[in-house]
Design a protein around this motif. Structure first.
Motif, PDB file in Angstrom:
ATOM      1  N   GLU A  39       0.829  -1.212   0.000  1.00 22.23           N
ATOM      2  CA  GLU A  39       0.000   0.000   0.000  1.00 22.23           C
ATOM      3  C   GLU A  39       0.862   1.261   0.000  1.00 22.23           C
ATOM      4  OE1 GLU A  39      -3.992  -1.613   2.324  1.00 22.23           O
ATOM      5  OE2 GLU A  39      -2.309  -0.828   3.497  1.00 22.23           O
ATOM      6  N   ALA A  40       1.905   1.287   0.810  1.00 24.86           N
ATOM      7  CA  ALA A  40       2.782   2.463   0.871  1.00 24.86           C
ATOM      8  C   ALA A  40       3.474   2.703  -0.475  1.00 24.86           C
ATOM      9  CB  ALA A  40       3.824   2.281   1.981  1.00 24.86           C
ATOM     10  N   ALA A  41       3.938   1.636  -1.101  1.00 24.40           N
ATOM     11  CA  ALA A  41       4.603   1.780  -2.398  1.00 24.40           C
ATOM     12  C   ALA A  41       3.624   2.262  -3.465  1.00 24.40           C
ATOM     13  CB  ALA A  41       5.240   0.447  -2.809  1.00 24.40           C
ATOM     14  N   ARG A  42       2.425   1.752  -3.452  1.00 20.35           N
ATOM     15  CA  ARG A  42       1.410   2.188  -4.422  1.00 20.35           C
ATOM     16  C   ARG A  42       1.098   3.680  -4.238  1.00 20.35           C
ATOM     17  NH1 ARG A  42       0.084  -0.768  -8.820  1.00 20.35           N
ATOM     18  NH2 ARG A  42      -1.997   0.068  -8.689  1.00 20.35           N
ATOM     19  N   ARG A  43       0.912   4.096  -2.994  1.00 21.13           N
ATOM     20  CA  ARG A  43       0.616   5.522  -2.732  1.00 21.13           C
ATOM     21  C   ARG A  43       1.754   6.408  -3.220  1.00 21.13           C
ATOM     22  NH1 ARG A  43      -1.518   3.358   2.047  1.00 21.13           N
ATOM     23  NH2 ARG A  43       0.395   3.820   3.176  1.00 21.13           N
ATOM     24  N   ALA A  44       2.997   5.958  -3.015  1.00 23.12           N
ATOM     25  CA  ALA A  44       4.157   6.764  -3.408  1.00 23.12           C
ATOM     26  C   ALA A  44       4.255   6.938  -4.921  1.00 23.12           C
ATOM     27  CB  ALA A  44       5.437   6.128  -2.878  1.00 23.12           C
ATOM     28  N   THR A  45       3.662   6.034  -5.681  1.00 21.07           N
ATOM     29  CA  THR A  45       3.700   6.149  -7.138  1.00 21.07           C
ATOM     30  C   THR A  45       2.420   6.764  -7.694  1.00 21.07           C
ATOM     31  OG1 THR A  45       2.874   3.884  -7.436  1.00 21.07           O
ATOM     32  CG2 THR A  45       5.273   4.193  -7.387  1.00 21.07           C
ATOM     33  N   GLY A  46       1.580   7.290  -6.808  1.00 21.15           N
ATOM     34  CA  GLY A  46       0.363   7.958  -7.246  1.00 21.15           C
ATOM     35  C   GLY A  46      -0.782   7.006  -7.570  1.00 21.15           C
ATOM     36  N   ARG A  47      -0.669   5.763  -7.190  1.00 19.04           N
ATOM     37  CA  ARG A  47      -1.723   4.773  -7.433  1.00 19.04           C
ATOM     38  C   ARG A  47      -2.336   4.383  -6.097  1.00 19.04           C
ATOM     39  NH1 ARG A  47       2.273   3.486 -11.297  1.00 19.04           N
ATOM     40  NH2 ARG A  47       1.400   3.369 -13.392  1.00 19.04           N
ATOM     41  N   ARG A  48      -3.193   5.227  -5.608  1.00 20.47           N
ATOM     42  CA  ARG A  48      -3.796   5.014  -4.293  1.00 20.47           C
ATOM     43  C   ARG A  48      -4.650   3.744  -4.308  1.00 20.47           C
ATOM     44  NH1 ARG A  48      -3.832   7.830  -0.032  1.00 20.47           N
ATOM     45  NH2 ARG A  48      -5.441   7.675   1.544  1.00 20.47           N
ATOM     46  N   PRO A  49      -4.310   2.769  -3.447  1.00 19.27           N
ATOM     47  CA  PRO A  49      -5.057   1.509  -3.458  1.00 19.27           C
ATOM     48  C   PRO A  49      -6.422   1.635  -2.781  1.00 19.27           C
ATOM     49  CG  PRO A  49      -3.340   1.445  -1.786  1.00 19.27           C
ATOM     50  CD  PRO A  49      -3.195   2.753  -2.512  1.00 19.27           C
ATOM     51  N   SER A  50      -7.407   1.035  -3.390  1.00 21.91           N
ATOM     52  CA  SER A  50      -8.733   0.982  -2.776  1.00 21.91           C
ATOM     53  C   SER A  50      -8.744  -0.127  -1.729  1.00 21.91           C
ATOM     54  CB  SER A  50      -9.792   0.689  -3.841  1.00 21.91           C
ATOM     55  OG  SER A  50      -9.625  -0.628  -4.333  1.00 21.91           O
ATOM     56  N   THR A  51      -9.733  -0.093  -0.862  1.00 18.34           N
ATOM     57  CA  THR A  51      -9.888  -1.152   0.136  1.00 18.34           C
ATOM     58  C   THR A  51     -10.072  -2.497  -0.545  1.00 18.34           C
ATOM     59  OG1 THR A  51     -10.855   0.411   1.691  1.00 18.34           O
ATOM     60  CG2 THR A  51     -11.283  -1.925   2.099  1.00 18.34           C
ATOM     61  N   THR A  52     -10.858  -2.518  -1.620  1.00 17.60           N
ATOM     62  CA  THR A  52     -11.092  -3.759  -2.357  1.00 17.60           C
ATOM     63  C   THR A  52      -9.789  -4.308  -2.919  1.00 17.60           C
ATOM     64  OG1 THR A  52     -13.318  -3.040  -2.918  1.00 17.60           O
ATOM     65  CG2 THR A  52     -12.377  -4.795  -4.273  1.00 17.60           C
ATOM     66  N   SER A  71      -6.711  -3.699  -1.852  1.00 16.49           N
ATOM     67  CA  SER A  71      -5.881  -4.153  -0.736  1.00 16.49           C
ATOM     68  C   SER A  71      -6.329  -5.528  -0.245  1.00 16.49           C
ATOM     69  CB  SER A  71      -5.922  -3.152   0.417  1.00 16.49           C
ATOM     70  OG  SER A  71      -5.264  -1.958   0.063  1.00 16.49           O
ATOM     71  N   GLU A  72      -7.627  -5.736  -0.196  1.00 22.20           N
ATOM     72  CA  GLU A  72      -8.159  -7.040   0.219  1.00 22.20           C
ATOM     73  C   GLU A  72      -7.768  -8.129  -0.781  1.00 22.20           C
ATOM     74  OE1 GLU A  72     -12.321  -6.171   0.637  1.00 22.20           O
ATOM     75  OE2 GLU A  72     -12.036  -5.296   2.644  1.00 22.20           O
ATOM     76  N   ARG A  73      -7.779  -7.805  -2.079  1.00 23.69           N
ATOM     77  CA  ARG A  73      -7.372  -8.783  -3.102  1.00 23.69           C
ATOM     78  C   ARG A  73      -5.892  -9.120  -2.977  1.00 23.69           C
ATOM     79  NH1 ARG A  73     -10.172  -5.786  -7.466  1.00 23.69           N
ATOM     80  NH2 ARG A  73      -8.134  -5.627  -8.441  1.00 23.69           N
ATOM     81  N   VAL A  74      -5.062  -8.116  -2.691  1.00 23.82           N
ATOM     82  CA  VAL A  74      -3.630  -8.363  -2.512  1.00 23.82           C
ATOM     83  C   VAL A  74      -3.408  -9.239  -1.280  1.00 23.82           C
ATOM     84  CG1 VAL A  74      -1.420  -7.270  -1.941  1.00 23.82           C
ATOM     85  CG2 VAL A  74      -2.837  -6.350  -3.780  1.00 23.82           C
ATOM     86  N   ALA A  75      -4.104  -8.949  -0.194  1.00 18.29           N
ATOM     87  CA  ALA A  75      -3.983  -9.773   1.018  1.00 18.29           C
ATOM     88  C   ALA A  75      -4.394 -11.215   0.729  1.00 18.29           C
ATOM     89  CB  ALA A  75      -4.833  -9.182   2.144  1.00 18.29           C
ATOM     90  N   ALA A  76      -5.463 -11.388  -0.037  1.00 16.12           N
ATOM     91  CA  ALA A  76      -5.926 -12.733  -0.396  1.00 16.12           C
ATOM     92  C   ALA A  76      -4.899 -13.437  -1.280  1.00 16.12           C
ATOM     93  CB  ALA A  76      -7.285 -12.664  -1.089  1.00 16.12           C
ATOM     94  N   LYS A  77      -4.283 -12.699  -2.202  1.00 14.14           N
ATOM     95  CA  LYS A  77      -3.272 -13.291  -3.079  1.00 14.14           C
ATOM     96  C   LYS A  77      -2.069 -13.769  -2.271  1.00 14.14           C
ATOM     97  CE  LYS A  77      -0.366 -12.484  -7.079  1.00 14.14           C
ATOM     98  NZ  LYS A  77      -0.201 -11.722  -8.291  1.00 14.14           N
ATOM     99  N   VAL A  78      -1.612 -12.944  -1.353  1.00 17.48           N
ATOM    100  CA  VAL A  78      -0.479 -13.337  -0.516  1.00 17.48           C
ATOM    101  C   VAL A  78      -0.851 -14.577   0.303  1.00 17.48           C
ATOM    102  CG1 VAL A  78       1.037 -12.644   1.380  1.00 17.48           C
ATOM    103  CG2 VAL A  78       0.503 -11.008  -0.436  1.00 17.48           C
ATOM    104  N   ALA A  79      -2.036 -14.585   0.885  1.00 14.83           N
ATOM    105  CA  ALA A  79      -2.483 -15.735   1.677  1.00 14.83           C
ATOM    106  C   ALA A  79      -2.557 -16.995   0.817  1.00 14.83           C
ATOM    107  CB  ALA A  79      -3.835 -15.442   2.323  1.00 14.83           C
ATOM    108  N   THR A  80      -3.044 -16.863  -0.397  1.00 12.77           N
ATOM    109  CA  THR A  80      -3.141 -18.012  -1.309  1.00 12.77           C
ATOM    110  C   THR A  80      -1.761 -18.532  -1.667  1.00 12.77           C
ATOM    111  OG1 THR A  80      -5.237 -17.245  -2.216  1.00 12.77           O
ATOM    112  CG2 THR A  80      -3.963 -18.774  -3.578  1.00 12.77           C
TER     113      THR A  80
END
Length: 164
Positions: free
Chosen positions: A23-36, A38-47
């Motif tokens: 999330e921090a890296a995305r914000r720094a590049t101007g691509r503010r992550p949505s909650t949805t 972020s949840e998909r990224v968390a699910a991907k890491v868990a998978t």
């Protein structure tokens, strides 16, 4: 200079920390992550963790610094057991330029926390010069393959070979 320590992402807390880096890296590049998203990224890491793929967290000194997720490469002919695919490499923007991403990729190349792939593949935005510098420094070569994302940005594929 602090030492970078790489550990597997193995529990809920380390997954949460990894998503925070993303999330921090995305914000720094101007691509503010949505909650949805972020949840998909968390699910991907868990998978990836559940599937036994590679999910790594980097600490720079005492600070959470970066994350990497890799899985078996799936080409046109299906899975390739000798090749891994880096699907995520992100570093806390406050630590860009400190060698954290290089330490994560180097750990994967050595097989420290994974299957010891002899080839690695990664797609990155064509305009991402920071990523290009990272991959060139770690021995990756541009394959010449290009694709266009749904928002119109061009991405390119890089590949590393242990025997190169």
């Amino acid at each position: 200079m602090p030492r970078t320590v790489i550990t597997p992402i193995a529990d809920d807390d380390s997954r949460r920390l990894a998503v925070g880096v993303w999330e921090a890296a995305r914000r720094a590049t101007g691509r503010r992550p949505s909650t949805t998203r972020s949840e998909r990224v968390a699910a991907k890491v868990a998978t990836r963790v559940a599937d036994g793929d590679v999910a790594l967290l980097a600490h720079y000194g005492e600070r959470v610094a970066g994350m990497l997720v890799a899985e078996p490469y799936r080409g046109d002919d299906g899975p390739d057991a000798a090749c891994g695919h880096l699907s995520m490499v992100f570093v806390d923007p406050a630590l860009w330029g400190c060698g954290v991403a290089g330490a994560l990729v180097r750990s994967l190349q050595r097989g420290d926390h994974g299957p010891g792939w002899t080839r690695l593949s990664v797609w990155t935005r064509e305009t991402n010069r920071r990523a290009e510098r990272l991959y060139v420094a770690r021995g990756f070569a541009d394959t010449g393959e290009r694709a266009t994302l749904h928002e119109g940005e061009v991405i390119c594929r890089w590949e590393w070979r242990a025997d190169a």
